[in-house]
Design an enzyme around this catalytic site. Structure first.
Site, PDB file in Angstrom:
ATOM      1  CB  THR A  68      48.540  52.641  26.400  1.00 33.85           C
ATOM      2  OG1 THR A  68      47.659  52.677  27.530  1.00 33.85           O
ATOM      3  CG2 THR A  68      48.423  51.273  25.731  1.00 33.85           C
TER       4      THR A  68
ATOM      5  CB  SER B 178      49.025  59.941  29.775  1.00 34.56           C
ATOM      6  OG  SER B 178      48.732  59.069  28.714  1.00 34.56           O
TER       7      SER B 178
ATOM      8  CB  CYS C  54      42.302  49.957  31.175  1.00 34.99           C
ATOM      9  SG  CYS C  54      43.051  51.531  30.718  1.00 34.99           S
TER      10      CYS C  54
END
Length: 458
Positions: free
Chosen positions: A129, A256, A382
């Site tokens: 992100t 990530s 999310c």
């Protein structure tokens, strides 16, 4: 294979009576540690009540796109680093700083090797992100005098879409490319969308909701021909499919740790050095990470991410075969017993560990609530709090009623055949139960075409 043996040992230890309290206290919620075996897990009389929901035991974990369990070998490396590498990796005047710096640089090499990059092109930060925000905003801010246009797709992760909307508020223009019904980008539309002032093309490599794999080499070739920087969110791709920044011709890549059995709170950003691409950092401070991400690095998190990348590189071929086998077992098991089951997204160009299914004549939220013994999702973690149908499925042209019925099954390294069989059993049972209460399904069984019915309003 060693990792599966480790998890089998962990599973056996957690089924012993003396370990039950430890299991609940420390939340061993991995797929293998969650259920000892299908029979052992569901024979347990102990119940768990959380947020008003009562379940017979810890559910099967099939939400690998949301996050993956920490590989025990990653934990061991992080634990050792926590004890010995406690210096500040940016302290250049003593041994403790040098040791921590060496640990970070070793991890940088491990990450770079996984994607075919140079270690000098790896920038550590908190996750994909932050990387997506840094690239999308940072590139356009750096070239704002000449470049005012961004191209992305309608099915990108929310953090990319929101970053683009932020740029629009600043006066930049954004083209949101539609995708085909299989979720793939239309390459001709991409070519036509590129303008002289296009500063960035951003396309996710593997979609987090439906698992489709975009034609990365073709997109990279188009961007190279038009001399436009190409960014990809590869959080769902690295460690799962082969990734090569040279073959893909990407200028920027977001990654990530917690998507590949590593720790949460750490990730990386690939920034190409030749030909050099520039971006403006989001944060200012000590100038760490080539001045692109100021702040003291979390050494132990970085070490864990590095080890996770190394393990993924070594075991990718085995993991791919195992996950593919389990995906086929799950899909075939469901389709043998249920009709009206649709796979969302391309079956040919997809990551096997992501299986997004829609069940006709069933309301998705009711299905999720009924599947309390299986940890699955209706889409991105999310956006899962929203009751709106998935924007990704809407972009594919999926009817709203079918989009509401979608369930994403995430299969991973530690998922077992017993868990897949139990998931099939529970899913089939719940879908059949909900369809028994559905008047629409009754009408369909009687041969009535409900799409041609003229409904009257009262």
């Amino acid at each position: 294979m060693a990792s599966k043996a480790i998890f089998s040992t962990l599973r056996r230890s957690l089924t012993k009576p003396h370990a039950a309290a430890v299991s609940r206290r420390h939340h061993f919620s991995t797929s293998s540690a969650a259920a000892a075996t299908a029979s052992e897990s569901y024979a347990d009389d102990s119940a768990i009540v959380m947020k008003g929901v009562r379940i017979s035991g810890r559910p099967l974990y099939l939400d690998m796109q949301s996050t993956t369990p920490l590989d025990p070998r990653v934990f061991d490396a992080m634990n050792a680093s926590s004890i010995y590498d406690y210096g500040n990796p940016h302290s250049r005047t003593h041994l403790y700083g040098w040791e921590a710096e060496n640990a970070v640089e070793a991890a940088r090499i491990q990450v770079a090797n996984l994607i075919g990059a140079s270690p000098k092109e790896i920038v550590f930060l908190s996750g994909a992100t932050e990387a997506n925000n840094t690239v999308v905003k940072g590139v356009m801010h750096f070239y704002k005098d000449k470049k005012r246009h961004v191209i992305t797709t309608q099915t990108e992760h929310k953090c990319v879409l929101d970053s683009c909307r932020h740029l629009q508020q600043e006066g930049f223009e954004v083209t949101y490319l539609p995708v085909k019904t299989d979720g793939l980008v239309d390459l001709e539309m991409l070519k036509e969308a590129i303008r002289p002032d296009t500063g960035l093309v951003s396309v996710m490599a593997v979609n987090n909701e439906i698992g489709v794999v975009q034609p990365m080499e073709e997109i990279g070739r188009i961007c190279k021909e038009h001399k436009v920087p190409f960014h990809t969110d590869a959080a769902q791709a690295i460690g799962k499919i082969p990734v090569d920044v040279e073959k893909w011709n990407v200028s920027f890549m977001s990654m990530s740790g917690h998507k590949i059995y590593g720790p949460k709170g750490v990730g990386a950003m690939y920034v190409r050095r030749r030909p050099r691409v520039r971006l403006e950092p989001l944060m200012n401070g000590g100038g760490q990470e080539r001045g692109l991400r100021s702040g003291t690095l979390a050494t132990q998190q970085v070490v864990g991410f590095g080890v996770a990348c190394e393990l993924a590189m070594k075991e990718m071929e085995y993991d791919e075969k195992w996950v593919k086998k389990l995906q086929e077992r799950l899909l075939n098991g469901v389709r043998e017993k249920l009709d009206g089951v649709v796979v969302n997204g391309s079956l040919e160009s997809r990551y096997a560990g992501n299986l997004n299914l829609s069940f006709a004549y069933v309301e998705g939220e009711s299905l999720l609530m009924g599947l309390k013994e299986v940890a699955v999702s209706s889409g991105s973690a999310c956006t899962s709090a929203s009751l709106e149908p998935s924007y990704v499925l809407r972009a594919l042209g999926v009817d709203e009623d079918m989009a509401h019925t979608s369930i994403r099954f995430g299969i991973g390294r530690f998922t077992t055949e017993e868990e897949i069989d139990k998931a099939v059993e529970l899913t089939v049972r719940q879908v059949e139960k909900l369809r028994e209460m559905s008047p629409l399904y009754e009408m369909v069984k009687e041969g009535i075409d409900i799409k041609n019915i003229q409904w009257s309003q009262h």
